[in-house]
Write a protein that holds these residues in place. Structure first.
Motif, PDB file in Angstrom:
ATOM      1  N   LEU A   4       0.950  -1.207   0.636  1.00 44.52           N
ATOM      2  CA  LEU A   4       0.165   0.417  -0.083  1.00 44.52           C
ATOM      3  C   LEU A   4       0.159   2.107   0.058  1.00 44.52           C
ATOM      4  CD1 LEU A   4      -3.007   1.195   0.227  1.00 44.52           C
ATOM      5  CD2 LEU A   4      -2.872   1.345   2.480  1.00 44.52           C
ATOM      6  N   ALA A   5       0.948   2.156  -0.864  1.00 43.76           N
ATOM      7  CA  ALA A   5       1.681   3.260  -0.808  1.00 43.76           C
ATOM      8  C   ALA A   5       1.183   4.434  -1.430  1.00 43.76           C
ATOM      9  CB  ALA A   5       2.449   3.052  -2.417  1.00 43.76           C
ATOM     10  N   PHE A   6       1.078   5.439  -0.369  1.00 46.64           N
ATOM     11  CA  PHE A   6       0.468   6.565  -0.715  1.00 46.64           C
ATOM     12  C   PHE A   6       1.708   8.095   0.062  1.00 46.64           C
ATOM     13  CE2 PHE A   6      -0.665   5.250   3.342  1.00 46.64           C
ATOM     14  CZ  PHE A   6      -0.276   6.802   4.568  1.00 46.64           C
ATOM     15  N   GLY A   7       1.108   8.976  -1.092  1.00 42.90           N
ATOM     16  CA  GLY A   7       2.084  10.790  -0.437  1.00 42.90           C
ATOM     17  C   GLY A   7       0.876  10.909   0.703  1.00 42.90           C
ATOM     18  N   GLY A   8       1.274  11.169   1.223  1.00 44.97           N
ATOM     19  CA  GLY A   8       0.800  12.572   2.733  1.00 44.97           C
ATOM     20  C   GLY A   8       0.861  13.510   2.306  1.00 44.97           C
ATOM     21  N   SER A   9      -0.235  13.546   0.726  1.00 44.38           N
ATOM     22  CA  SER A   9      -0.691  15.343   0.297  1.00 44.38           C
ATOM     23  C   SER A   9      -2.455  15.310  -0.396  1.00 44.38           C
ATOM     24  CB  SER A   9       0.210  15.168  -0.343  1.00 44.38           C
ATOM     25  OG  SER A   9       0.068  16.512  -1.021  1.00 44.38           O
ATOM     26  N   ASN A  10      -2.659  16.827  -0.139  1.00 46.36           N
ATOM     27  CA  ASN A  10      -4.169  15.962  -1.541  1.00 46.36           C
ATOM     28  C   ASN A  10      -3.683  17.560  -2.584  1.00 46.36           C
ATOM     29  OD1 ASN A  10      -4.319  19.130   0.234  1.00 46.36           O
ATOM     30  ND2 ASN A  10      -6.132  18.329   0.359  1.00 46.36           N
ATOM     31  N   ALA A  11      -2.798  17.290  -2.602  1.00 43.70           N
ATOM     32  CA  ALA A  11      -2.028  17.722  -4.271  1.00 43.70           C
ATOM     33  C   ALA A  11      -2.646  16.573  -5.474  1.00 43.70           C
ATOM     34  CB  ALA A  11      -0.967  18.158  -4.379  1.00 43.70           C
ATOM     35  N   LYS A  12      -3.426  17.710  -6.576  1.00 39.91           N
ATOM     36  CA  LYS A  12      -3.608  16.389  -7.324  1.00 39.91           C
ATOM     37  C   LYS A  12      -2.617  16.134  -8.053  1.00 39.91           C
ATOM     38  CE  LYS A  12      -8.372  18.616  -8.135  1.00 39.91           C
ATOM     39  NZ  LYS A  12      -9.094  19.469  -8.709  1.00 39.91           N
ATOM     40  N   ASP A  13      -1.607  16.687  -7.965  1.00 50.26           N
ATOM     41  CA  ASP A  13       0.227  16.181  -8.383  1.00 50.26           C
ATOM     42  C   ASP A  13       0.637  16.397  -7.468  1.00 50.26           C
ATOM     43  OD1 ASP A  13      -1.575  15.917 -11.210  1.00 50.26           O
ATOM     44  OD2 ASP A  13      -1.139  18.675 -11.439  1.00 50.26           O
ATOM     45  N   SER A  14       0.300  15.809  -6.856  1.00 51.36           N
ATOM     46  CA  SER A  14       1.483  15.506  -5.724  1.00 51.36           C
ATOM     47  C   SER A  14       2.730  15.187  -5.887  1.00 51.36           C
ATOM     48  CB  SER A  14       0.612  13.923  -4.422  1.00 51.36           C
ATOM     49  OG  SER A  14       1.680  13.966  -3.579  1.00 51.36           O
ATOM     50  N   ILE A  15       4.175  15.564  -5.589  1.00 52.54           N
ATOM     51  CA  ILE A  15       5.072  14.703  -5.962  1.00 52.54           C
ATOM     52  C   ILE A  15       5.922  13.853  -5.088  1.00 52.54           C
ATOM     53  CG2 ILE A  15       5.850  16.826  -6.903  1.00 52.54           C
ATOM     54  CD1 ILE A  15       7.563  17.155  -4.806  1.00 52.54           C
ATOM     55  N   ASN A  16       5.127  13.972  -4.316  1.00 56.66           N
ATOM     56  CA  ASN A  16       5.435  12.513  -2.784  1.00 56.66           C
ATOM     57  C   ASN A  16       4.564  11.325  -2.736  1.00 56.66           C
ATOM     58  OD1 ASN A  16       6.741  13.376  -0.295  1.00 56.66           O
ATOM     59  ND2 ASN A  16       5.508  15.070  -1.447  1.00 56.66           N
ATOM     60  N   LYS A  17       3.520  11.815  -3.788  1.00 54.72           N
ATOM     61  CA  LYS A  17       2.224  10.894  -4.032  1.00 54.72           C
ATOM     62  C   LYS A  17       2.710   9.967  -5.680  1.00 54.72           C
ATOM     63  CE  LYS A  17      -2.213   8.625  -6.598  1.00 54.72           C
ATOM     64  NZ  LYS A  17      -2.980   9.627  -6.669  1.00 54.72           N
ATOM     65  N   THR A  18       3.830  10.931  -6.588  1.00 56.55           N
ATOM     66  CA  THR A  18       4.691  10.061  -8.013  1.00 56.55           C
ATOM     67  C   THR A  18       5.798   9.532  -7.238  1.00 56.55           C
ATOM     68  OG1 THR A  18       3.771  11.594  -9.236  1.00 56.55           O
ATOM     69  CG2 THR A  18       6.208  11.053  -9.724  1.00 56.55           C
ATOM     70  N   LEU A  19       6.572   9.572  -6.165  1.00 60.15           N
ATOM     71  CA  LEU A  19       7.269   9.041  -5.191  1.00 60.15           C
ATOM     72  C   LEU A  19       7.296   7.712  -4.790  1.00 60.15           C
ATOM     73  CD1 LEU A  19      10.341   9.069  -5.210  1.00 60.15           C
ATOM     74  CD2 LEU A  19      10.316  10.603  -2.717  1.00 60.15           C
ATOM     75  N   ALA A  20       6.314   8.022  -4.038  1.00 55.18           N
ATOM     76  CA  ALA A  20       5.850   7.073  -3.601  1.00 55.18           C
ATOM     77  C   ALA A  20       5.385   5.658  -4.271  1.00 55.18           C
ATOM     78  CB  ALA A  20       4.604   6.774  -2.137  1.00 55.18           C
ATOM     79  N   GLY A  21       4.864   5.216  -5.299  1.00 51.34           N
ATOM     80  CA  GLY A  21       3.929   5.061  -7.024  1.00 51.34           C
ATOM     81  C   GLY A  21       5.551   4.603  -7.273  1.00 51.34           C
ATOM     82  N   PHE A  22       6.288   5.273  -7.219  1.00 51.51           N
ATOM     83  CA  PHE A  22       8.068   4.983  -8.405  1.00 51.51           C
ATOM     84  C   PHE A  22       8.566   3.568  -6.853  1.00 51.51           C
ATOM     85  CE2 PHE A  22      12.642   5.264  -7.765  1.00 51.51           C
ATOM     86  CZ  PHE A  22      13.318   4.957  -9.313  1.00 51.51           C
ATOM     87  N   ALA A  23       8.926   4.119  -6.080  1.00 54.47           N
ATOM     88  CA  ALA A  23       8.918   3.485  -4.859  1.00 54.47           C
ATOM     89  C   ALA A  23       8.139   1.905  -4.997  1.00 54.47           C
ATOM     90  CB  ALA A  23       9.014   3.883  -3.439  1.00 54.47           C
ATOM     91  N   ALA A  24       7.208   1.727  -5.244  1.00 51.88           N
ATOM     92  CA  ALA A  24       6.361   0.541  -4.544  1.00 51.88           C
ATOM     93  C   ALA A  24       6.736  -0.413  -5.913  1.00 51.88           C
ATOM     94  CB  ALA A  24       4.483   0.456  -4.772  1.00 51.88           C
ATOM     95  N   LYS A  25       6.733   0.437  -7.274  1.00 48.79           N
ATOM     96  CA  LYS A  25       7.476  -0.261  -8.350  1.00 48.79           C
ATOM     97  C   LYS A  25       8.175  -1.072  -8.266  1.00 48.79           C
ATOM     98  CE  LYS A  25       4.050   2.841 -11.380  1.00 48.79           C
ATOM     99  NZ  LYS A  25       3.875   4.075 -12.264  1.00 48.79           N
ATOM    100  N   GLN A  26       9.358  -0.926  -7.818  1.00 52.62           N
ATOM    101  CA  GLN A  26      10.522  -1.269  -7.091  1.00 52.62           C
ATOM    102  C   GLN A  26      10.405  -2.781  -6.950  1.00 52.62           C
ATOM    103  OE1 GLN A  26      12.880   0.383  -8.949  1.00 52.62           O
ATOM    104  NE2 GLN A  26      11.274   1.631  -9.174  1.00 52.62           N
TER     105      GLN A  26
END
Length: 178
Positions: A4-26
């Motif tokens: 389960l991955a998520f960014g701790g932000s409610n920004a639509k284009d959250s860079i933290n959500k992007t980083l969490a998703g990237f890490a999970a894909k590894q």
């Protein structure tokens, strides 16, 4: 393995959500779910609201997702050196669920990124201090400063030094699961 991955932000284009998703894909072969905190929006926590209305259904649903995961990948956004209101509100509500530690005693790969040179180091330090009391077993933590310069949507982390650090920490997390 369920991640389960998520960014701790409610920004639509959250860079933290992007980083969490990237890490999970590894994690090759893992079942990955990347959450958007916007799907867990609920009233601001207050003990009065809890007393009169109970715990919101979306907080219970978030906790169920945590409970179903084998690994949490959390990438925290930093607002004024601490958690965003969106993350803190989810955190507060799930803390009120009877007989549970907030994050279900799950292993966590803790991340943060920011556009500036700090990379979210303050929010990571805050969560690391809180984690033992909140059922989050932090296996490793990683911060990525200057996100727009250090990350590419197709290549991932492009800063060589930070990429090597990320890969080393990722390896430790993977080895935890055998």
């Amino acid at each position: 393995m369920k991640i389960l991955a998520f960014g701790g932000s409610n920004a639509k284009d959250s860079i933290n959500k992007t980083l969490a998703g990237f890490a999970a894909k590894q994690f090759t072969g893992a079942e990955v779910e990347v959450l958007d905190l916007n799907d867990f929006e609920m009233p601001l926590f207050s003990t009065d609201r809890e007393k009169h209305e109970g715990i919101p259904t979306v907080a219970l649903r978030f906790a169920e997702k945590v409970d179903a995961a084998d690994l949490l990948i959390i990438s925290l956004a930093e607002h004024n050196s601490t958690y965003t209101v969106a993350f803190k509100n989810v955190f507060d509500w799930i803390s009120r669920i009877k007989d549970r530690k907030h994050f279900g005693e799950k292993p966590v790969f803790l991340l943060a990124t920011a556009p500036g040179p700090g990379g979210g180091k303050n929010v990571v330090a805050a969560f690391e201090a809180r984690a033992p009391f909140s059922g989050a077993n932090i296996l490793q933590s990683f911060t990525l400063p200057k996100f727009k310069e250090s990350f590419d949507a197709e290549q991932g982390i492009v800063n060589a030094e930070k990429k090597a650090e990320f890969e080393e920490k990722l390896s430790v997390v993977k080895n935890f699961f055998g």
